[in-house]
Design an enzyme around this catalytic site. Structure first.
Site, PDB file in Angstrom:
ATOM      1  CD  GLU A 119      77.975 -17.766   7.214  1.00  0.00           C
ATOM      2  OE1 GLU A 119      78.716 -18.532   7.858  1.00  0.00           O
ATOM      3  OE2 GLU A 119      77.564 -18.038   6.053  1.00  0.00           O
ATOM      4  CD  GLU A 120      76.727 -19.167   2.882  1.00  0.00           C
ATOM      5  OE1 GLU A 120      77.958 -19.305   2.770  1.00  0.00           O
ATOM      6  OE2 GLU A 120      75.975 -20.072   3.294  1.00  0.00           O
ATOM      7  CG  HIS A 170      74.240 -18.038   7.539  1.00  0.00           C
ATOM      8  ND1 HIS A 170      73.804 -18.297   6.262  1.00  0.00           N
ATOM      9  CD2 HIS A 170      74.951 -19.121   7.907  1.00  0.00           C
ATOM     10  CE1 HIS A 170      74.244 -19.480   5.865  1.00  0.00           C
ATOM     11  NE2 HIS A 170      74.936 -20.014   6.852  1.00  0.00           N
ATOM     12  CG  ASP A 209      75.066 -23.404   4.498  1.00  0.00           C
ATOM     13  OD1 ASP A 209      74.946 -22.641   5.467  1.00  0.00           O
ATOM     14  OD2 ASP A 209      76.035 -23.376   3.712  1.00  0.00           O
ATOM     15  CG  ASP A 254      76.011 -21.947   9.674  1.00  0.00           C
ATOM     16  OD1 ASP A 254      75.338 -22.466   8.774  1.00  0.00           O
ATOM     17  OD2 ASP A 254      76.944 -21.152   9.450  1.00  0.00           O
ATOM     18  CG  HIS A 279      78.338 -23.564  -0.079  1.00  0.00           C
ATOM     19  ND1 HIS A 279      79.420 -22.720  -0.007  1.00  0.00           N
ATOM     20  CD2 HIS A 279      77.656 -23.383   1.073  1.00  0.00           C
ATOM     21  CE1 HIS A 279      79.395 -22.057   1.141  1.00  0.00           C
ATOM     22  NE2 HIS A 279      78.322 -22.453   1.812  1.00  0.00           N
TER      23      HIS A 279
END
Length: 472
Positions: free
Chosen positions: A315-316, A271, A283, A344, A436
């Site tokens: 994707e998130e 992603h 990420d 990923d 994140h």
């Protein structure tokens, strides 16, 4: 994606999807015999870093974000597409629609009776697709019994008091399931407290779709959870104010393909979008950088199969870009893809090298896992193997019967003493403490690991393409 069944096992990436249970990696020494074949020279960490620096610059120029539906994401699309065209690939940027999400500043949780006040971004975050609301109500705990079920079953709400705020621990299911149970029970809000998260560390899971979500849903720190427990004991009410915006946007995937007429395709992807709360460099800038250097190496080779590379959007939000792509494939389109390989989070600073190993994956996937395991051991890296249970963009390919595989370096899983002895790093700490979060930046990525993983990807791609690794 909203109807997707819960995987049997999860991983920290499941937080992307609102899943909180994590599967422990397992070490499974491989007896697979690595085929003999010539391989290109190693990918350089410096070239990986150059792409990460470019993605970091894009984020810095666009409010610190590369989230799907934002200018930062579209600039990332243009960067990747330009790089691939320069290498000689045929590049398309097919579009799809997503529901966008934004949490506005000023959100608070205030515990009555002289209790503390908590603020969004520091102590909690509204989950993706949470509704807006300004309310004051009592709190009802749910899902703390039966091994902290977390509200995953409707029966957890059997004694729920209508019109109150549901307060739950992390459970074994997707957060969306808990929210829908809470809505059905008459909750006015839902707060999920994660005891492992301190101030500034609350992550933002996705609820996959705004459909049916008409209450505020918060992901909160352990301190917020303690305060809500005290409010329940004291009979105090809690004030929640959250403002969010949900809209629509056109988002692009990037699909690149080598030239030729070969009937078989080996596909690699990961992603391109980042999260709502940081630049998304490990990420998943790490996967993007690896894919670009893999593409550069493969452009100079002569694979028997066509090589197709995918850089997914959304994707998130819930695997939206890859889901849209696979859904649009007809029977012939699915049949021509010999394998899909996913990349990923490849450079976590407190990493454990992990090979996808999913018992529920399509036939042929085990051979890919064995190849990657054996290759890495051959270069001095002893990976663990994990059932990711479809927790990233390979999920829909596997569901379509396409063999899948991939590599991963860990997210919020806590490194054990044994893993620290094997791989270095710090026991008792998450494999990526900035997962994140805004601190997911260039200087924290383990470039050597990303380059090693990229070399492994080149090797398995060429092995499948040349028929050295037979995939049913």
């Amino acid at each position: 994606m909203t109807n997707r069944a819960r995987p049997a096992l999860g991983l920290a990436l499941g937080l992307i999807l609102g899943l909180t249970a994590c599967a422990a990696p397992t070490t499974a020494p491989s007896s697979f015999a690595l085929p003999s074949m010539e391989l290109p020279s190693a990918i350089r960490p410096a070239d990986i870093r150059a792409h990460l620096v470019a993605l970091q610059r894009i984020a810095d120029e666009n409010g610190g974000l590369r989230t799907a539906g934002t200018a930062g994401y579209e600039a990332s699309v243009q960067y990747v597409a330009s790089e691939l065209r320069t290498m000689g690939y045929s590049v398309e940027t097919p579009e799809f629609q997503i529901a966008t999400y934004l949490e506005l500043p000023g959100g608070v949780v205030e515990v009555g009776g002289g209790g503390p006040t908590f603020r969004t971004g520091e102590d909690f975050r509204a989950m993706i697709y949470s509704a807006s609301r300004d309310l004051t109500a009592a709190v009802t705990p749910v899902g703390f019994a039966d091994g902290e079920n977390g509200g995953c079953d409707a029966s957890d709400f059997a004694a729920f008091v209508t019109g109150t705020i549901a307060f739950a621990p992390p459970g074994h299911c997707y957060r969306r399931e808990v929210v829908l149970n809470a809505v059905a029970a008459g909750a006015v809000a839902l707060v999920v407290s994660y005891p492992q998260y301190a101030k500034g560390e609350a992550r933002r899971p996705t609820l996959l779709s705004p459909d049916g979500i008409d209450i505020p849903v918060l992901s909160a720190t352990g301190e917020v959870g303690d305060a809500l427990q005290a409010a329940v004991a004291d009979g105090a009410e809690v004030h929640i104010r959250v403002a969010t915006e949900i809209g629509q946007a056109t988002v692009h995937n990037v699909i690149a393909e080598s030239h030729g007429i070969a009937a078989r395709v080996v596909m690699l992807g990961g992603h391109l979008d980042g999260v709502h709360d940081g630049p998304g460099i490990n990420d998943n800038g790490s996967g993007m950088a690896a894919l670009l250097e893999i593409a550069r190496v493969l452009a100079d080779e002569e694979p028997v199969a066509r090589i197709r590379l995918a850089f997914w959007g959304g994707e998130e939000f819930g695997l939206l870009g890859s889901g849209d792509y696979v859904e649009a494939l007809d029977a012939d389109g699915r049949a021509e893809i010999a394998a899909y390989l996913n990349f990923d989070m490849l450079g976590s600073p407190n990493y454990v090298p992990i090979v996808y190993d999913e018992p529920g994956a399509a036939p042929g996937s085990a051979g890919i896992a064995d190849f990657l395991d054996t290759y890495l051991r051959g270069v001095g890296v002893s990976p663990e193997r994990m059932d990711l249970a479809g927790g990233s963009d390979h999920y829909f390919f596997s569901q379509a019967g396409i063999p899948t595989g991939g590599l991963f370096s860990g997210a919020t899983e806590v490194k054990t003493d044994a893993q620290a002895a094997e791989y270095g790093g710090t026991a008792g700490k998450a494999m990526d403490t900035c997962y994140h979060l805004a601190c997911d930046t260039v200087d924290r990525v383990d470039l050597d690991l990303v380059a090693t993983f990229a070399d492994a990807a080149v090797a398995v791609t060429l092995a499948i393409s040349r028929g050295v690794l037979q995939i049913p």
